[in-house]
Design a protein around this motif. Structure first.
Motif, PDB file in Angstrom:
ATOM      1  N   ALA A  41       0.824  -1.205   0.000  1.00 41.40           N
ATOM      2  CA  ALA A  41       0.000   0.000   0.000  1.00 41.40           C
ATOM      3  C   ALA A  41       0.862   1.261   0.000  1.00 41.40           C
ATOM      4  O   ALA A  41       1.962   1.287   0.538  1.00 41.40           O
ATOM      5  N   VAL A  42       0.339   2.312  -0.603  1.00 41.35           N
ATOM      6  CA  VAL A  42       0.944   3.636  -0.510  1.00 41.35           C
ATOM      7  C   VAL A  42       0.470   4.226   0.818  1.00 41.35           C
ATOM      8  O   VAL A  42      -0.725   4.394   1.046  1.00 41.35           O
ATOM      9  N   VAL A  43       1.406   4.520   1.691  1.00 38.35           N
ATOM     10  CA  VAL A  43       1.090   4.917   3.063  1.00 38.35           C
ATOM     11  C   VAL A  43       0.731   6.400   3.125  1.00 38.35           C
ATOM     12  O   VAL A  43       1.505   7.252   2.702  1.00 38.35           O
ATOM     13  N   ASP A  44      -0.460   6.689   3.665  1.00 39.92           N
ATOM     14  CA  ASP A  44      -0.877   8.068   3.903  1.00 39.92           C
ATOM     15  C   ASP A  44      -0.384   8.554   5.255  1.00 39.92           C
ATOM     16  O   ASP A  44      -0.062   9.726   5.422  1.00 39.92           O
ATOM     17  N   GLU A  45      -0.342   7.652   6.224  1.00 36.55           N
ATOM     18  CA  GLU A  45       0.053   8.012   7.587  1.00 36.55           C
ATOM     19  C   GLU A  45       0.515   6.756   8.311  1.00 36.55           C
ATOM     20  O   GLU A  45       0.020   5.665   8.056  1.00 36.55           O
ATOM     21  N   GLU A  46       1.468   6.910   9.218  1.00 39.99           N
ATOM     22  CA  GLU A  46       1.917   5.811  10.069  1.00 39.99           C
ATOM     23  C   GLU A  46       1.792   6.266  11.506  1.00 39.99           C
ATOM     24  O   GLU A  46       2.112   7.408  11.835  1.00 39.99           O
ATOM     25  N   ARG A  47       1.315   5.361  12.367  1.00 36.83           N
ATOM     26  CA  ARG A  47       1.074   5.744  13.756  1.00 36.83           C
ATOM     27  C   ARG A  47       1.305   4.535  14.652  1.00 36.83           C
ATOM     28  O   ARG A  47       0.967   3.415  14.300  1.00 36.83           O
ATOM     29  N   THR A  48       1.869   4.784  15.833  1.00 35.51           N
ATOM     30  CA  THR A  48       1.993   3.750  16.853  1.00 35.51           C
ATOM     31  C   THR A  48       0.924   4.025  17.897  1.00 35.51           C
ATOM     32  O   THR A  48       0.851   5.132  18.427  1.00 35.51           O
ATOM     33  N   VAL A  49       0.080   3.028  18.150  1.00 43.09           N
ATOM     34  CA  VAL A  49      -1.032   3.195  19.085  1.00 43.09           C
ATOM     35  C   VAL A  49      -1.033   2.063  20.101  1.00 43.09           C
ATOM     36  O   VAL A  49      -0.517   0.978  19.855  1.00 43.09           O
ATOM     37  N   ASP A  50      -1.632   2.333  21.238  1.00 41.57           N
ATOM     38  CA  ASP A  50      -1.851   1.309  22.240  1.00 41.57           C
ATOM     39  C   ASP A  50      -2.974   0.408  21.741  1.00 41.57           C
ATOM     40  O   ASP A  50      -3.948   0.876  21.154  1.00 41.57           O
ATOM     41  N   SER A  51      -2.861  -0.867  21.940  1.00 41.61           N
ATOM     42  CA  SER A  51      -3.865  -1.806  21.433  1.00 41.61           C
ATOM     43  C   SER A  51      -5.254  -1.538  22.019  1.00 41.61           C
ATOM     44  O   SER A  51      -6.254  -1.912  21.424  1.00 41.61           O
ATOM     45  N   ASP A  52      -5.344  -0.872  23.158  1.00 38.65           N
ATOM     46  CA  ASP A  52      -6.641  -0.519  23.731  1.00 38.65           C
ATOM     47  C   ASP A  52      -7.353   0.554  22.916  1.00 38.65           C
ATOM     48  O   ASP A  52      -8.570   0.693  23.006  1.00 38.65           O
ATOM     49  N   ALA A  53      -6.621   1.324  22.106  1.00 41.27           N
ATOM     50  CA  ALA A  53      -7.202   2.420  21.339  1.00 41.27           C
ATOM     51  C   ALA A  53      -7.667   1.989  19.945  1.00 41.27           C
ATOM     52  O   ALA A  53      -8.129   2.813  19.169  1.00 41.27           O
ATOM     53  N   LEU A  54      -7.574   0.717  19.623  1.00 41.63           N
ATOM     54  CA  LEU A  54      -7.915   0.252  18.280  1.00 41.63           C
ATOM     55  C   LEU A  54      -9.382   0.445  17.930  1.00 41.63           C
ATOM     56  O   LEU A  54      -9.728   0.628  16.767  1.00 41.63           O
ATOM     57  N   SER A  55     -10.260   0.409  18.896  1.00 43.31           N
ATOM     58  CA  SER A  55     -11.693   0.523  18.606  1.00 43.31           C
ATOM     59  C   SER A  55     -12.047   1.886  18.027  1.00 43.31           C
ATOM     60  O   SER A  55     -13.086   2.037  17.393  1.00 43.31           O
ATOM     61  N   GLU A  56     -11.194   2.877  18.214  1.00 43.06           N
ATOM     62  CA  GLU A  56     -11.449   4.225  17.718  1.00 43.06           C
ATOM     63  C   GLU A  56     -11.087   4.385  16.249  1.00 43.06           C
ATOM     64  O   GLU A  56     -11.416   5.393  15.642  1.00 43.06           O
ATOM     65  N   LEU A  57     -10.424   3.398  15.649  1.00 41.84           N
ATOM     66  CA  LEU A  57      -9.922   3.506  14.286  1.00 41.84           C
ATOM     67  C   LEU A  57     -10.772   2.709  13.303  1.00 41.84           C
ATOM     68  O   LEU A  57     -11.379   1.710  13.663  1.00 41.84           O
ATOM     69  N   ASP A  58     -10.794   3.156  12.042  1.00 41.55           N
ATOM     70  CA  ASP A  58     -11.453   2.416  10.973  1.00 41.55           C
ATOM     71  C   ASP A  58     -10.470   1.352  10.501  1.00 41.55           C
ATOM     72  O   ASP A  58      -9.556   1.628   9.733  1.00 41.55           O
ATOM     73  N   ARG A  59     -10.642   0.123  10.989  1.00 42.86           N
ATOM     74  CA  ARG A  59      -9.662  -0.938  10.774  1.00 42.86           C
ATOM     75  C   ARG A  59      -9.960  -1.775   9.542  1.00 42.86           C
ATOM     76  O   ARG A  59     -11.113  -2.000   9.184  1.00 42.86           O
TER      77      ARG A  59
END
Length: 51
Positions: free
Chosen positions: A27-45
């Motif tokens: 994939a062509v990366v638009d953004e890279e981020r390191t997140v805590d696994s507890d915060a995954l529910s906030e993202l469009d996965r």
């Protein structure tokens, strides 16, 4: 819990580790981020990555 490095492409977040889908490898990366696994529910996965 633990931190995960994710990439966003076309508005969807993908894992970059061994549990990520094959699309994340090319994939062509638009953004890279390191997140805590507890915060995954906030993202469009990605539905193909293993969460």
């Amino acid at each position: 819990m633990s931190d995960l490095t994710l990439i966003r492409t076309d508005g969807t977040w993908h894992r970059t580790d061994i549990l990520g889908c094959s699309y994340a490898d090319v994939a062509v990366v638009d953004e890279e981020r390191t997140v805590d696994s507890d915060a995954l529910s906030e993202l469009d996965r990605c539905e193909t990555c293993t969460w």
